[in-house]
Scaffold this motif. Structure first.
Motif, PDB file in Angstrom:
ATOM      1  N   CYS A 231       0.767  -1.176  -0.095  1.00 21.21           N
ATOM      2  CA  CYS A 231       0.076  -0.066  -0.080  1.00 21.21           C
ATOM      3  C   CYS A 231       1.057   1.405   0.054  1.00 21.21           C
ATOM      4  N   THR A 237      -3.402   7.701  -8.374  1.00 22.83           N
ATOM      5  CA  THR A 237      -3.152   6.458  -8.197  1.00 22.83           C
ATOM      6  C   THR A 237      -1.694   5.809  -8.925  1.00 22.83           C
ATOM      7  N   ALA A 269      -8.393   1.082  -5.919  1.00 22.99           N
ATOM      8  CA  ALA A 269      -9.675   1.206  -6.367  1.00 22.99           C
ATOM      9  C   ALA A 269     -10.374   2.555  -5.728  1.00 22.99           C
ATOM     10  N   TYR A 270     -10.446   2.629  -4.361  1.00 18.20           N
ATOM     11  CA  TYR A 270     -11.152   3.721  -3.821  1.00 18.20           C
ATOM     12  C   TYR A 270     -10.643   4.929  -4.031  1.00 18.20           C
ATOM     13  N   ASN A 271      -9.055   5.204  -4.022  1.00 19.90           N
ATOM     14  CA  ASN A 271      -8.524   6.466  -4.205  1.00 19.90           C
ATOM     15  C   ASN A 271      -8.721   7.003  -5.568  1.00 19.90           C
ATOM     16  N   GLY A 285      -6.353   3.522   0.958  1.00 19.01           N
ATOM     17  CA  GLY A 285      -5.761   2.498   0.312  1.00 19.01           C
ATOM     18  C   GLY A 285      -5.803   1.258   0.988  1.00 19.01           C
ATOM     19  N   SER A 288      -9.122  -0.183   0.912  1.00 19.54           N
ATOM     20  CA  SER A 288      -9.537  -0.570  -0.347  1.00 19.54           C
ATOM     21  C   SER A 288      -8.956  -2.041  -0.590  1.00 19.54           C
ATOM     22  N   ASP A 291     -10.941  -4.723   1.140  1.00 14.35           N
ATOM     23  CA  ASP A 291     -12.173  -4.514   0.984  1.00 14.35           C
ATOM     24  C   ASP A 291     -12.346  -5.487  -0.767  1.00 14.35           C
ATOM     25  N   ASN A 292     -11.113  -5.254  -1.318  1.00 13.92           N
ATOM     26  CA  ASN A 292     -11.377  -5.657  -2.590  1.00 13.92           C
ATOM     27  C   ASN A 292     -10.408  -6.625  -3.260  1.00 13.92           C
ATOM     28  N   THR A 330     -16.912  -2.838   4.158  1.00 13.60           N
ATOM     29  CA  THR A 330     -16.829  -3.022   2.528  1.00 13.60           C
ATOM     30  C   THR A 330     -18.416  -2.372   2.015  1.00 13.60           C
ATOM     31  N   HIS A 333     -18.540   1.459   2.348  1.00 12.89           N
ATOM     32  CA  HIS A 333     -17.332   2.098   1.712  1.00 12.89           C
ATOM     33  C   HIS A 333     -17.736   2.472   0.159  1.00 12.89           C
ATOM     34  N   ARG A 334     -18.268   1.294  -0.302  1.00 10.08           N
ATOM     35  CA  ARG A 334     -18.891   1.234  -1.948  1.00 10.08           C
ATOM     36  C   ARG A 334     -20.184   1.970  -1.743  1.00 10.08           C
TER      37      ARG A 334
END
Ligand code: HMG
Length: 389
Positions: A231, A237, A269-271, A285, A288, A291-292, A330, A333-334
């Motif tokens: 991370c 990104t 993904a989130y950033n 991060g 993310s 979660d992903n 998760t 967040h989404r």
């Protein structure tokens, strides 16, 4: 004793500016942003959202899983503070209704302060295993309109509980760190927006990574091969791709471009949707990645690189705990990312770059934009008044 991150939840603003809208306004090919810096949207904080409300929104759901009266310290890291004297964690303490036997501190060193707060929290728990520390990294990234940094704005807050026997990530002893007095990014007290020497800042970031890594391997004996996931601090990104490529060169590891992208994608993904959230971006991060990730990460080692302009950096590691997936946020967040409202360019300018009337007189009433549970309602006689709904 195992010490580490027991829970992590992040919050962002209710509005975003798409980089497609931004590119059209600036007359630039959108792929400069989608591909060149790897960003799609930036979260935009309206005038009644600040780092205190973001921090409160980030921390609030944690208390469905841990007793709020047991929090012994709030360490809030930010570089977009709201007061030179009173710490934002004091406002937060009131808004969240935490116990009075609790210490409140605000920490600063650009984007690094979140990692500093995490290190300090670990120290508190090692000194007294009953400590349960709320660490929050919260920031609103704002650059001048038409500056090179404008496309990398954003905002967010990551809230974490640091305690013994953590449910998510046990932090390992030993780290590498590096500092240098440089002018790559700064914000003097009289400015609302940051100043940056953009290209130079990316060079300083990469140089700091190289020096930090050398210190990390010398201190811990751990090598590239010992780390499963990475991370990075994410100002945008694509920076993680530049950073990781530098690390593979430095360590002589062969990794194709596709393998590099696959390794970093869950963390980015989130950033990619939020933009830079300074102190929070490394931890968003991490959330993310947890979660992903395409597989169960139990027992795997995550390396985290924090970089704060100016500059201070640190590389440290943690091991993912069994059952961690049962303690993630998760869905929330989404949901937050998907339910933000898009802005056109004119509304973005109005919300983000226009001072509320009466600010310097210390008398402001703020219209309701922020749909979240916490908002800045007014400033009266220079005192900030927050509302919990
Ligand atoms: P710029 O001049 O707007 O962009 O600034 P550029 O012309 O360098 O283009 C960016 C990339 O897009 C380039 O790729 C282009 O080739 C590519 P690269 O050479 O970097 O690999 N590109 C395209 N790709 C595909 N299709 C196209 C296209 N056009 C161009 N059509 C800069 C970029 C990063 C300088 C700018 O965004 C900036 O000033 N950002 C703010 C500073 C920053 O984020 N620095 C990062 C390191 S410092 C840090 O992380 C700390 C920080 O978070 C603060 C803190 O610590 O508190 C910032």
């Amino acid at each position: 004793m195992k010490v580490g991150i027991d829970l992590i939840h992040f919050a962002t603003a209710d509005y975003y500016l798409g980089l497609d809208t931004f590119a059209a306004e600036k007359g630039v090919d959108v792929n400069k942003y989608y591909v060149g810096i790897g960003q799609e949207r930036m979260s935009i904080a309206p005038p009644d959202e600040d780092i205190v409300t973001l921090a409160a929104k980030a921390a609030d759901p944690l208390f469905n899983h841990i007793e709020r009266d047991k929090i012994t310290a709030v360490l809030l890291a930010t570089e977009s503070g709201v007061d030179q004297s009173k710490s934002a964690s004091a406002y937060l303490h009131g808004l969240l209704g935490l116990h009075k036997n609790c210490r409140l501190i605000e920490l600063k060193h650009a984007c690094y302060a979140g990692a500093a707060a995490l290190q300090m929290a670990q120290g508190l728990v090692h000194a007294n295993p009953n400590e349960k520390v709320l660490v929050i990294a919260a920031d609103i990234a704002k650059y001048d309109v038409d500056s090179s940094g404008e496309a990398t704005q954003g905002c967010g807050a990551a809230a974490m509980i640091i305690k013994r026997d953590p449910r998510l990530l046990t932090l390992e002893p030993g780290s590498g760190f590096y500092s240098d007095d440089v002018m790559d990014f700064w914000r003097p007290n009289y400015r609302e927006t940051a100043l940056v020497d953009g290209k130079y800042s990316t060079k300083v970031y990469l140089n700091s990574l190289r020096e930090t890594w050398k210190h990390f391997t010398a201190n811990t004996g751990r090598r590239y091969e010992d780390i499963d996931w990475f991370c990075y601090h994410l100002p945008f990104t694509k920076m993680a791709e530049k950073a990781h490529r530098q690390l593979t060169r430095l360590t002589g590891v062969e990794l194709s471009d596709d393998e590099l992208k696959t390794l970093l994608a869950p963390m980015q993904a989130y950033n990619r949707q939020l933009g830079n959230s300074y102190t929070a971006s490394l931890f968003i991060g991490l959330a993310s990645l947890l979660d992903n990730a395409p597989e169960d990460l139990t027992g795997q080692r995550i390396g985290l690189f924090s970089y704060g302009s100016g500059c201070v950096s640190e590389f440290f590691t943690g091991i993912v705990e069994p059952g961690y997936r049962d303690h993630l946020f998760t869905e929330d967040h989404r949901w937050q990312i998907d339910h933000r409202q898009p802005l056109d360019y004119a509304d973005y300018l109005q919300l983000y770059h226009t001072q509320p009337e009466g600010l310097y007189e210390g008398q402001v009433v703020l219209p309701e934009y922020n749909r979240g549970r916490y908002r800045l309602k007014a400033i009266r006689d220079h005192k900030r008044l927050y509302e919990r709904r």
